[in-house]
Each structure stands twice: as structure tokens, then as C-alpha cells.
Design a protein around this motif. Structure first.
Motif, PDB file in Angstrom:
ATOM      1  N   LYS A 168       0.820  -1.217   0.000  1.00  0.00           N
ATOM      2  CA  LYS A 168       0.000   0.000   0.000  1.00  0.00           C
ATOM      3  C   LYS A 168       0.849   1.260   0.000  1.00  0.00           C
ATOM      4  CE  LYS A 168      -0.841  -0.056   5.039  1.00  0.00           C
ATOM      5  NZ  LYS A 168      -1.928  -0.086   6.059  1.00  0.00           N
ATOM      6  N   GLU A 169       2.160   1.098   0.187  1.00  0.00           N
ATOM      7  CA  GLU A 169       3.071   2.247   0.178  1.00  0.00           C
ATOM      8  C   GLU A 169       4.363   1.841  -0.519  1.00  0.00           C
ATOM      9  OE1 GLU A 169       5.374   5.199   3.358  1.00  0.00           O
ATOM     10  OE2 GLU A 169       3.933   3.707   4.070  1.00  0.00           O
ATOM     11  N   LYS A 170       4.841   2.687  -1.415  1.00  0.00           N
ATOM     12  CA  LYS A 170       6.063   2.390  -2.149  1.00  0.00           C
ATOM     13  C   LYS A 170       7.300   2.922  -1.431  1.00  0.00           C
ATOM     14  CE  LYS A 170       4.423   1.867  -6.892  1.00  0.00           C
ATOM     15  NZ  LYS A 170       4.659   2.268  -8.297  1.00  0.00           N
ATOM     16  N   ASN A 171       8.433   2.322  -1.796  1.00  0.00           N
ATOM     17  CA  ASN A 171       9.764   2.777  -1.369  1.00  0.00           C
ATOM     18  C   ASN A 171       9.940   2.800   0.138  1.00  0.00           C
ATOM     19  OD1 ASN A 171      10.617   3.143  -4.069  1.00  0.00           O
ATOM     20  ND2 ASN A 171       9.565   5.119  -4.122  1.00  0.00           N
ATOM     21  N   ILE A 172       9.371   1.769   0.789  1.00  0.00           N
ATOM     22  CA  ILE A 172       9.585   1.597   2.224  1.00  0.00           C
ATOM     23  C   ILE A 172      10.938   0.921   2.453  1.00  0.00           C
ATOM     24  CG2 ILE A 172       7.132   1.449   2.786  1.00  0.00           C
ATOM     25  CD1 ILE A 172       7.484  -1.622   2.788  1.00  0.00           C
ATOM     26  N   ARG A 173      11.372   0.922   3.691  1.00  0.00           N
ATOM     27  CA  ARG A 173      12.613   0.231   4.040  1.00  0.00           C
ATOM     28  C   ARG A 173      12.384  -1.279   3.954  1.00  0.00           C
ATOM     29  NH1 ARG A 173      15.866   0.841   9.809  1.00  0.00           N
ATOM     30  NH2 ARG A 173      17.603  -0.568   9.290  1.00  0.00           N
ATOM     31  N   PRO A 174      13.232  -2.017   3.251  1.00  0.00           N
ATOM     32  CA  PRO A 174      13.049  -3.471   3.151  1.00  0.00           C
ATOM     33  C   PRO A 174      13.094  -4.149   4.522  1.00  0.00           C
ATOM     34  CG  PRO A 174      14.584  -2.711   1.484  1.00  0.00           C
ATOM     35  CD  PRO A 174      14.354  -1.552   2.417  1.00  0.00           C
ATOM     36  N   LYS A 175      12.373  -5.255   4.651  1.00  0.00           N
ATOM     37  CA  LYS A 175      12.384  -6.021   5.891  1.00  0.00           C
ATOM     38  C   LYS A 175      12.167  -7.493   5.595  1.00  0.00           C
ATOM     39  CE  LYS A 175       7.524  -6.065   7.267  1.00  0.00           C
ATOM     40  NZ  LYS A 175       7.416  -7.530   7.231  1.00  0.00           N
ATOM     41  N   TYR A 176      12.472  -8.320   6.604  1.00  0.00           N
ATOM     42  CA  TYR A 176      12.352  -9.775   6.479  1.00  0.00           C
ATOM     43  C   TYR A 176      11.676 -10.321   7.727  1.00  0.00           C
ATOM     44  CZ  TYR A 176      13.721 -14.669   5.901  1.00  0.00           C
ATOM     45  OH  TYR A 176      13.695 -16.033   5.766  1.00  0.00           O
ATOM     46  N   ASP A 177      10.801 -11.310   7.542  1.00  0.00           N
ATOM     47  CA  ASP A 177      10.075 -11.913   8.660  1.00  0.00           C
ATOM     48  C   ASP A 177       9.866 -13.391   8.350  1.00  0.00           C
ATOM     49  OD1 ASP A 177       8.744 -12.009  11.068  1.00  0.00           O
ATOM     50  OD2 ASP A 177       6.937 -10.987  10.370  1.00  0.00           O
ATOM     51  N   GLN A 178      10.072 -14.237   9.349  1.00  0.00           N
ATOM     52  CA  GLN A 178       9.882 -15.677   9.178  1.00  0.00           C
ATOM     53  C   GLN A 178       9.464 -16.283  10.505  1.00  0.00           C
ATOM     54  OE1 GLN A 178      13.329 -17.799   7.670  1.00  0.00           O
ATOM     55  NE2 GLN A 178      12.639 -19.754   8.515  1.00  0.00           N
ATOM     56  N   LEU A 217      -0.711 -14.411   8.622  1.00  0.00           N
ATOM     57  CA  LEU A 217      -0.190 -13.142   8.092  1.00  0.00           C
ATOM     58  C   LEU A 217      -1.214 -12.049   8.324  1.00  0.00           C
ATOM     59  CD1 LEU A 217       1.545 -12.490   4.697  1.00  0.00           C
ATOM     60  CD2 LEU A 217      -0.581 -11.287   5.202  1.00  0.00           C
ATOM     61  N   SER A 218      -0.706 -10.833   8.606  1.00  0.00           N
ATOM     62  CA  SER A 218      -1.593  -9.688   8.817  1.00  0.00           C
ATOM     63  C   SER A 218      -0.824  -8.400   8.537  1.00  0.00           C
ATOM     64  CB  SER A 218      -2.119  -9.680  10.262  1.00  0.00           C
ATOM     65  OG  SER A 218      -1.155  -9.129  11.142  1.00  0.00           O
ATOM     66  N   PRO A 219      -1.501  -7.225   8.620  1.00  0.00           N
ATOM     67  CA  PRO A 219      -0.796  -5.949   8.457  1.00  0.00           C
ATOM     68  C   PRO A 219      -0.167  -5.437   9.746  1.00  0.00           C
ATOM     69  CG  PRO A 219      -3.187  -5.713   8.126  1.00  0.00           C
ATOM     70  CD  PRO A 219      -2.941  -7.052   8.691  1.00  0.00           C
ATOM     71  N   ASN A 220      -0.321  -6.162  10.829  1.00  0.00           N
ATOM     72  CA  ASN A 220       0.076  -5.680  12.152  1.00  0.00           C
ATOM     73  C   ASN A 220       1.141  -6.603  12.736  1.00  0.00           C
ATOM     74  OD1 ASN A 220       0.327  -4.793  14.787  1.00  0.00           O
ATOM     75  ND2 ASN A 220      -1.886  -4.649  15.147  1.00  0.00           N
ATOM     76  N   LYS A 221       2.311  -6.061  13.003  1.00  0.00           N
ATOM     77  CA  LYS A 221       3.397  -6.898  13.519  1.00  0.00           C
ATOM     78  C   LYS A 221       3.135  -7.416  14.924  1.00  0.00           C
ATOM     79  CE  LYS A 221       6.240  -2.905  14.872  1.00  0.00           C
ATOM     80  NZ  LYS A 221       7.545  -2.229  14.660  1.00  0.00           N
ATOM     81  N   GLU A 222       2.138  -6.879  15.597  1.00  0.00           N
ATOM     82  CA  GLU A 222       1.790  -7.362  16.928  1.00  0.00           C
ATOM     83  C   GLU A 222       0.822  -8.542  16.872  1.00  0.00           C
ATOM     84  OE1 GLU A 222       3.478  -6.114  19.364  1.00  0.00           O
ATOM     85  OE2 GLU A 222       4.350  -4.568  18.059  1.00  0.00           O
ATOM     86  N   GLN A 263       0.473  -4.144   3.832  1.00  0.00           N
ATOM     87  CA  GLN A 263      -0.778  -4.142   3.089  1.00  0.00           C
ATOM     88  C   GLN A 263      -1.886  -4.633   4.018  1.00  0.00           C
ATOM     89  OE1 GLN A 263      -3.058  -2.977   1.194  1.00  0.00           O
ATOM     90  NE2 GLN A 263      -1.775  -3.194  -0.653  1.00  0.00           N
ATOM     91  N   ASP A 264      -3.117  -4.183   3.760  1.00  0.00           N
ATOM     92  CA  ASP A 264      -4.253  -4.572   4.607  1.00  0.00           C
ATOM     93  C   ASP A 264      -4.762  -5.937   4.161  1.00  0.00           C
ATOM     94  OD1 ASP A 264      -4.169  -2.198   6.107  1.00  0.00           O
ATOM     95  OD2 ASP A 264      -5.305  -1.138   4.562  1.00  0.00           O
ATOM     96  N   LEU A 278      -6.523 -19.242   2.786  1.00  0.00           N
ATOM     97  CA  LEU A 278      -7.394 -18.105   2.505  1.00  0.00           C
ATOM     98  C   LEU A 278      -6.574 -16.829   2.528  1.00  0.00           C
ATOM     99  CD1 LEU A 278     -10.645 -18.697   4.617  1.00  0.00           C
ATOM    100  CD2 LEU A 278     -10.210 -19.334   2.238  1.00  0.00           C
ATOM    101  N   MET A 279      -6.707 -16.014   1.477  1.00  0.00           N
ATOM    102  CA  MET A 279      -5.977 -14.763   1.379  1.00  0.00           C
ATOM    103  C   MET A 279      -6.967 -13.626   1.234  1.00  0.00           C
ATOM    104  SD  MET A 279      -2.980 -16.166  -1.211  1.00  0.00           S
ATOM    105  CE  MET A 279      -4.074 -17.369  -2.006  1.00  0.00           C
ATOM    106  N   GLU A 280      -7.152 -12.853   2.287  1.00  0.00           N
ATOM    107  CA  GLU A 280      -8.011 -11.667   2.221  1.00  0.00           C
ATOM    108  C   GLU A 280      -7.162 -10.479   1.809  1.00  0.00           C
ATOM    109  OE1 GLU A 280     -10.367  -8.525   5.054  1.00  0.00           O
ATOM    110  OE2 GLU A 280     -10.354 -10.612   5.724  1.00  0.00           O
ATOM    111  N   VAL A 281      -7.574  -9.805   0.734  1.00  0.00           N
ATOM    112  CA  VAL A 281      -6.766  -8.712   0.182  1.00  0.00           C
ATOM    113  C   VAL A 281      -7.661  -7.569  -0.276  1.00  0.00           C
ATOM    114  CG1 VAL A 281      -4.906 -10.241  -0.598  1.00  0.00           C
ATOM    115  CG2 VAL A 281      -6.817  -9.739  -2.137  1.00  0.00           C
TER     116      VAL A 281
END
Length: 237
Positions: free
Chosen positions: A123-133, A149-154, A162-163, A230-233
């Protein structure tokens, strides 16, 4: 409610010997103007990579890239310094943002690795890259949908810019579930990993995909033992 059905046999297909890939949406040499995306879900590739083979170092930018191994072990290396192994029961999310390079290799000596590679437009371009596993072993449930998976790291699972919300469900025959849309205007893309299910009266088998939008919820019934993603987008690009 609106729906679009993508049967497994209608997907694009490329067999490069070391890589056997099925494309739900247009990708590489498979270009179908009627199969470009489902909302911000841009790529859904079902890949099998032969032993000791893999994707050499290559770049990405401004894309949320999710990998879900189904069998075997996949080694990931990237320009952020991450060197990891993802395996069945894990999920990986990489936000490419301003730009990253990475490689993926089958670490097994004698068997192929199978995994889903999914691209979501951020939903936003040119953000700082990140990795999560993460490993899903501690959160997976039987006969229930659980969030990966969700838009909230908490929240539970990995997170992306992305939402979007992803859930997996493993159901024995006859069990049912209801999924409620988390954000108004979003759609759901259901991808059948194993078995057979019925969603909104549509009968689906392994590797079939069903997109649903303009609804508040969907009903799922396992007509055989089954596992689904299921992928809600968001529906707007």
C-alpha cells in the motif's frame, strides 16, 4: 457477492527441468489478460524445485513476497544479510521496498522442494526493506482457520505492508468454518492445498482457486479431508 473460479488445470505452466511451476496469474512467459491479479494479489506460483537447484541472486522492489513451503527445505539468502532455511510448517515474508536482492535454493540432496510464492502489491512504495519468518507449529489448529499473516506486527503470524490477512485451515471430512471479512471492501482468494472443499456451494479440489468479493463472510465445508489457504486482500490496486 461476486466470484471467479480458477480450476487447477487452467493455470499457466512452465517446466524448465530444474523448476516446474504453475501460475494462477500472469507471470513470465504466461501472459493472460484475464488472469492478471485478484485485487492486490499479483502472483500465486506453485513451484517445485529439483534437488540442489534453485533461483540465483535476483532483484525485487516495491513488492511484498510471501513464501510458504509445502515440502522440503529452501535456503534463502538476501542483501539484508539474512541466511535462513524455510521448511514445511514455516512462512516467510519479505518486503522488497526500495530494493533487495535474494536467492533461493533447494537444500535437499535427494528430493524436490515444493512451495508457494505469493506477491502482494504494497500500500506504500519505497519503504525500508524487511524480512520476517516464523514457524506455524505452535499456532496451527485442527478444524479451525488460524492466522498466518496480517498488516500488524503485533498480531499472530508474519506481517506485511498491506491490509491483507492470510489464514490456513486443516479440516477433516464434514467439518465446517465461517470466515468473516476483516476490512470492508476486501475480497478473499481461497486456494486448495489438499483435498476437497465446498465454498459458497462451489465444489473445489486440490490447487483450485476461488476469488470472492462483495460479501461479508464465506462458508467452508470439507467434503474430504482438506487443507486450504485463505488470502483476504484489498480489491483495488
Amino acid at each position: 457477492m461476486n466470484t471467479i473460479l480458477h480450476k487447477a488445470a487452467t493455470r499457466g505452466h512452465a517446466n524448465h527441468g530444474w523448476l516446474n511451476s504453475h501460475h494462477t496469474f500472469s507471470f513470465a512467459n504466461y501472459q493472460n489478460p484475464e488472469r492478471m491479479n485478484f485485487g492486490v494479489l499479483r502472483v500465486l506460483n506453485d513451484d517445485s524445485v529439483q534437488a540442489r537447484m534453485g533461483f540465483g541472486t535476483h532483484p525485487h522492489d516495491n513488492m511484498e513476497i510471501i513464501s510458504i513451503p509445502l515440502e522440503g527445505d529452501l535456503e534463502h539468502k538476501d542483501s539484508m544479510g539474512n541466511v535462513t532455511i524455510i521448511k514445511e510448517g514455516d512462512v516467510q515474508a519479505m518486503s522488497a521496498g526500495t530494493g533487495v536482492t535474494h536467492s533461493e535454493k533447494n537444500k535437499n540432496k535427494d528430493k524436490e522442494v515444493k512451495f508457494l510464492q505469493i506477491w502482494i502489491v504494497p500500500k506504500e512504495k519505497n519503504i525500508r526493506p524487511k524480512y520476517d519468518q516464523i514457524s506455524l507449529k505452535d499456532i496451527e489448529k485442527e478444524n479451525e482457520l488460524y492466522q498466518i499473516l496480517s498488516p500488524n506486527k503485533e498480531d499472530q503470524g508474519v506481517w506485511i505492508h498491506q491490509d491483507a490477512w492470510f489464514h490456513i485451515g486443516k479440516f477433516t471430512k464434514g467439518n465446517t468454518a465461517t470466515y468473516k471479512i476483516k476490512k470492508e471492501g476486501n475480497g478473499i482468494y481461497a486456494f486448495i492445498l489438499e483435498g476437497e472443499v465446498e465454498i459458497q456451494s462451489e465444489e473445489l479440489s486440490e490447487r483450485d482457486g476461488l476469488g470472492i468479493w462483495d460479501t461479508e463472510s464465506i462458508q467452508i465445508k470439507a467434503t474430504e479431508n482438506a487443507r486450504i489457504l485463505l488470502m483476504e486482500v484489498p480489491m483495488g490496486m
